[in-house]
Design a protein around this motif. Structure first.
Motif, mmCIF file in Angstrom:
data_model
loop_
_atom_site.group_PDB
_atom_site.id
_atom_site.type_symbol
_atom_site.label_atom_id
_atom_site.label_comp_id
_atom_site.label_asym_id
_atom_site.label_seq_id
_atom_site.Cartn_x
_atom_site.Cartn_y
_atom_site.Cartn_z
ATOM 1 N N ASP A 286 -33.117 10.300 13.074
ATOM 2 C CA ASP A 286 -32.362 10.693 14.261
ATOM 3 C C ASP A 286 -30.879 10.720 13.914
ATOM 4 O O ASP A 286 -30.233 9.677 13.778
ATOM 5 C CB ASP A 286 -32.644 9.681 15.388
ATOM 6 C CG ASP A 286 -32.007 10.108 16.694
ATOM 7 O OD1 ASP A 286 -31.148 11.033 16.662
ATOM 8 O OD2 ASP A 286 -32.348 9.534 17.739
ATOM 9 N N GLY B 170 -30.567 16.596 20.285
ATOM 10 C CA GLY B 170 -31.887 16.087 20.653
ATOM 11 C C GLY B 170 -33.043 16.996 20.276
ATOM 12 O O GLY B 170 -34.208 16.612 20.437
ATOM 13 N N ILE C 275 -34.179 14.710 14.266
ATOM 14 C CA ILE C 275 -33.664 14.870 15.634
ATOM 15 C C ILE C 275 -32.185 15.237 15.512
ATOM 16 O O ILE C 275 -31.389 14.489 14.918
ATOM 17 C CB ILE C 275 -33.863 13.571 16.450
ATOM 18 C CG1 ILE C 275 -35.361 13.188 16.419
ATOM 19 C CG2 ILE C 275 -33.361 13.759 17.886
ATOM 20 C CD1 ILE C 275 -35.686 11.861 17.031
#
Ligand code: BGC
Length: 915
Positions: free
Chosen positions: A295, A374, A407
């Motif tokens: 992420d 995202g 992400i």
């Protein structure tokens, strides 16, 4: 002075100026460079000094032609010390070279040299996967969990950091590091070194390697910070056949010692201790086999710099693990070795994009993307597309997902390259990305252990060149830290696969230290009764996984402990590999001998004393993989037949052949090492085994009871039949191949000898038909079907395009590479390490030309020939300090010294192989 002989390529322990070695008597090697022919070394003089010039060891002038593997025999070497060495040589005409110079540095040698503490970041213990057996893993019906479900059990890699201040002018700084898991390091925001997946995969509980880095230029007087990221790697991750986790431990840990030497002679030490703090990083998880989830929003910039605010980071635990398993790095590290650009990129109807790199590799991708904050981008990796050109995951089993997830941050172009995973793939399916991927934005990152390419083979047939290319790629991609069967499914150090492929491997690359390291673990993991594991390193579940097979080893796999050191000795000329493995070889053979002498097959009802007597020379009990993967059995239309059948039908004879072969090799090794009595015992044993084999299994017509090509090949190669029956046995083999429409039907263990046996038995015509065969199974069938590596199953893609579930990257059947170098290529060793070679190209194999080049320990050995009607032009290069016998037309022998030699001779093309 203008010298005509020069000493070059100075190496210690086969490496240029190595740092941090812990071999107490390192070996020296050099090469001689000269324009002159017929150069031999007649003497050398070698001097070792400390950095300040103080002499440590001086050999004086030694009359010797040895220029490789000369052991240091001076006073004890000191930990951390840098040594300078120089060498000069005299040649056979009395010329003296200038001194060639190099250095090496010792590492930490004893536990006492370590002042650091093992530290562990705050973390949840890794989840242990439920136990499954090998058989369960291969069942197509095995239900693997979804990635989302798995993610719940996976843990994030950890960042660790420590701030420190130093003052003074730095002369040199060394960082000694290792971890539980795999690590990467940063100092003041810069990456330290370029190793990937350190520490390499070893039997960690017995031998955990630490790495040494020169960090002199990364430190500055004043404030500094060091950072490490650690992920599960082989230590904790879900590895091998069954995807079990926690094979060596369940917590990430770090051990690190930074040693600084100032110009004024003072020293300072910064070590891993309680002052480190830790935090999870941007990864939600990173598992070597499953893949990683990253992420980008969780990145903490400058986390390894002094000024970074680490207030919220957690303190680490200092733990008291024993340091007795620590050893210095031995052999090559894994690195980024190549980068490939995509061949093509196309979209599928569901919006996903498929990137084709045109080559199966082991590694990962680097991709530049533009996405919204995202956005979840998924990268799945596979070796093939299906019959209709659709993305297809060919690998089955538990935890073999090969899927990375990113992400996005959503701020312009962001680049993602996974760090702690590698995959076996040619195709990547990208989902979750709306913008179309441009070729420039993506690269395949090829990872393998950093070994020098030493061999090159090419010939006038482009399909055979493609075969050689495929063999090389299967080697590169299966030599990542350990020699593996395949880089996507098991990624295990199967002993049998390597045993079969080692001769080819030693042509293509300098695999010496890489395999010596792995052999260390083969020995470390030998069982008390002498059994050698089927794959090494084994891990915690090995014994339980093998329970259903009733034993922990198999013929042809365990024999790697004898065959592999022998191959290395022959090709690299270093006797140490035989000495080091001698005891383990003896134990293995004693185990086999005990089995043979004390067990008879359950089915045996025989009462004839002669028959019973010879049973003790036959290794005819227990489970073995036999001539693994015989095509006609594995690919039979009968759904109830599978790989285990080729094992069961051949195991008894295969085991006895390997027993005889290992006894003979061991006898030779014993003789070489001066153990005459043992040599005599095993020469005798070899004779008895061969006699028993013939009496038990070979009938008057030369037909062997297990009537398979591979059994005939092993019997002939390993001399299991007397000269009386040899012709008959060979004729049976020839007939079997003819009856099979001139197609091979050999498994793992016999295929390496297929071409040689046919040629020596006078069936060259059949051998060449096999070589050029394009129907399945054959090497060129795979080439014609677009293979870029060697397949596990010859029919991994069927003629109608159906794609199977086996691996597309197993080097074992690529063992024909050795024959290509030796026969059409024409280069063979005739004394260890190619001190003397034989150049005898086989020019009648249906080629117009062929060329083989090998960088030996002495320099380049090569043979290149070209046919012009009935004339052959041959060019040979023999390295300095070696000699060669050139054999023309299989009979005219010419003895040559070093240098270039040209020959032209008449050689009518007697065998039209392609006809
Ligand atoms: C591996 C092989 C290995 C074999 C043992 C397979 O699953 O991929 O290459 O040698 O098992 O027979």
């Amino acid at each position: 002075m203008d010298k005509s002989i020069v000493v070059k390529n100075l190496k210690v322990e086969n490496q240029h100026n190595p740092l941090g070695i812990d071999i107490r008597s390192p070996r020296f090697s050099w090469m001689i460079e000269t324009e002159q022919n017929n150069v031999l070394q007649s003497a050398y003089h070698l001097i070792v000094t400390e950095e300040d010039g103080e002499e440590v060891w001086n050999t004086g002038k030694i009359d010797s032609d040895q220029s490789i593997w000369i052991p240091y025999k001076g006073p004890s070497l000191t930990a951390r010390k840098c040594y300078l060495w120089k060498v000069r040589i005299w040649d056979n005409t009395g010329q003296i070279s200038d001194w060639g110079r190099a250095s090496w540095e010792m590492g930490l040698l004893d536990e006492d040299d370590w002042h650091a503490f093992w530290i562990e970041p705050e973390q949840e213990e890794a989840v242990e996967e439920p136990f499954i057996t090998v058989q369960e893993m291969f069942l197509r019906g095995l239900k693997d969990k979804s990635l989302d479900e798995k993610a719940k059990d996976l843990r994030p890699p950890q960042l660790l950091r420590k701030k420190f201040a130093i003052s003074g002018d730095i002369k040199k700084a060394r960082l000694y590091v290792t971890s539980h898991g795999v690590y990467q390091l940063e100092l003041n925001g810069s990456r330290v070194g370029n190793n990937e997946f350190a520490p390499d995969f070893t039997a960690y509980n017995v031998r955990l390697q630490y790495q040494t880095y020169d960090v002199t230029d990364l430190l500055a007087s004043g404030n500094n910070a060091i950072g490490a990221v650690i992920a599960d790697g082989w230590y904790i991750g879900r590895i091998q056949l069954t995807g079990h986790s926690c094979q060596f431990g369940n917590k990430l840990g770090l051990l690190m010692q930074l040693e600084i030497e100032y110009k004024d002679g003072t020293t300072e030490r910064i070590v891993s201790d309680k002052q480190f703090v830790s935090s999870p990083g941007p990864w939600q998880y990173a598992d070597l086999f499953i893949g990683e989830k990253y992420d980008a929003n969780l990145e903490q910039s400058d986390w390894s710099c002094f000024d970074f605010n680490d207030q919220n980071w957690k303190t680490v635990k200092q733990v008291d693990y024993s340091l007795d398993n620590l050893v210095a790095q031995f052999g090559p590290n894994v690195r980024v070795m190549e980068e490939l650009v995509p061949l093509s990129i196309h979209s599928e109807t569901d919006g996903s994009q498929i990137i084709d790199f045109g080559q199966i590799i082991a590694g990962r991708i680097r991709i530049a993307i533009e996405a919204k904050n995202g956005d979840i981008i998924t990268l799945q990796h596979s070796e093939v597309l299906d019959k209709d050109g659709k993305f297809f995951m060919n690998i089955i089993g538990r935890n073999k997902d090969q899927t990375d997830i990113y992400i996005a941050r959503g701020s312009g172009t962001e680049t993602y390259e996974p760090k702690f995973v590698f995959h076996g793939f040619r195709y990547v399916r990208v989902t979750g990305l709306i913008a179309s991927i441009k070729k420039d934005a993506v690269r395949a990152i090829v990872l393998y252990s950093d070994m020098e390419t030493t061999g090159h083979f090419e010939c006038s047939d482009h399909r055979l060149n493609k075969l050689q290319h495929n063999i090389q790629w299967s080697q590169k991609t299966n030599m990542l830290s350990i020699p593996t069967d395949c880089p996507q499914r098991e990624r295990a150090g199967w002993t049998g696969d390597l045993q079969v492929f080692a001769p080819t491997a030693a042509f293509n690359m300098d695999v010496y230290l890489f395999l010596e390291r792995w052999l260390g673990d083969v020995r470390n993991e030998q069982f008390a009764d002498g059994q050698i594991a089927n794959f090494v390193p084994t891990g915690k579940y090995y014994v339980k996984e093998c329970a259903s097979m009733g034993q922990l080893s198999s013929a042809g796999w365990g024999d790697a402990i004898i065959i592999v050191p022998w191959v290395l000795y022959e090709r690299y000329g270093d006797v140490r590999v035989l000495e080091q493995n001698y005891e383990a070889m003896a134990k293995w053979l004693q185990y086999v001998q005990h089995k043979a002498e004390t067990e008879i097959p359950d089915s045996m009802t025989e009462t004839d004393p002669t028959v019973l007597e010879r049973q003790k020379y036959l290794w005819n009990t227990g489970f073995h993989f036999g001539d693994w993967l015989i095509p006609s059995i594995v690919e039979s239309a009968d759904e109830n037949t599978g790989p285990m059948d080729s094992a069961i039908l051949t195991k008894e004879l295969v085991a006895t052949c390997f027993y005889a072969n290992s006894a003979l090799l061991f006898a030779k090794i014993a003789e070489l090492l001066g153990d005459k009595e043992t040599a005599h015992t095993y020469y005798t044993l070899n004779k008895r085994i061969r006699k028993a084999f013939e009496e038990e299994y070979v009938d008057v017509n030369g037909r062997i009871s297990a009537h398979f090509q591979g059994i005939y090949i092993l019997a002939l190669q390993m001399d299991m039949v007397s000269s009386k029956k040899r012709l008959l046995v060979a004729a049976q083999l020839a007939q079997l191949i003819k009856d099979n429409d001139h197609k091979l039907d050999t498994g793992f263990l016999s295929v390496p000898y297929l071409m040689d046996v046919l040629c020596t038995e006078g069936y060259e015509d059949i051998a060449y038909r096999l070589l050029y065969q394009t129907d399945c199974p054959s090497w060129l069938y795979e080439v014609d079907m677009g293979a870029t590596t060697i397949w596990e199953s010859w029919s991994a893609i069927k003629k109608d395009g159906t794609v199977g579930h086996m691996s597309f990257n197993h080097y074992a059947f690529g063992c024909i590479g050795d024959w290509l170098y030796r026969e059409p290529g024409g280069i063979k060793h005739s004394s260890p390490g190619y001190k003397h070679s034989i150049i005898a190209p086989n020019v009648n194999v249906g080629m117009k030309s062929a060329k083989a080049v090998l960088k030996t320990g002495y320099g380049i050995l090569s043979s290149a020939w070209e046919r012009n009607n009935d004339f052959i032009k041959l060019e040979v290069n023999v390295p300095p300090n070696t000699t060669a016998t050139v054999i023309l037309n299989g009979e005219n022998r010419v003895e040559v010294g070093s240098g270039f030699h040209h020959f032209q001779y008449e050689s009518p093309a007697v065998l039209k192989a392609k006809a």
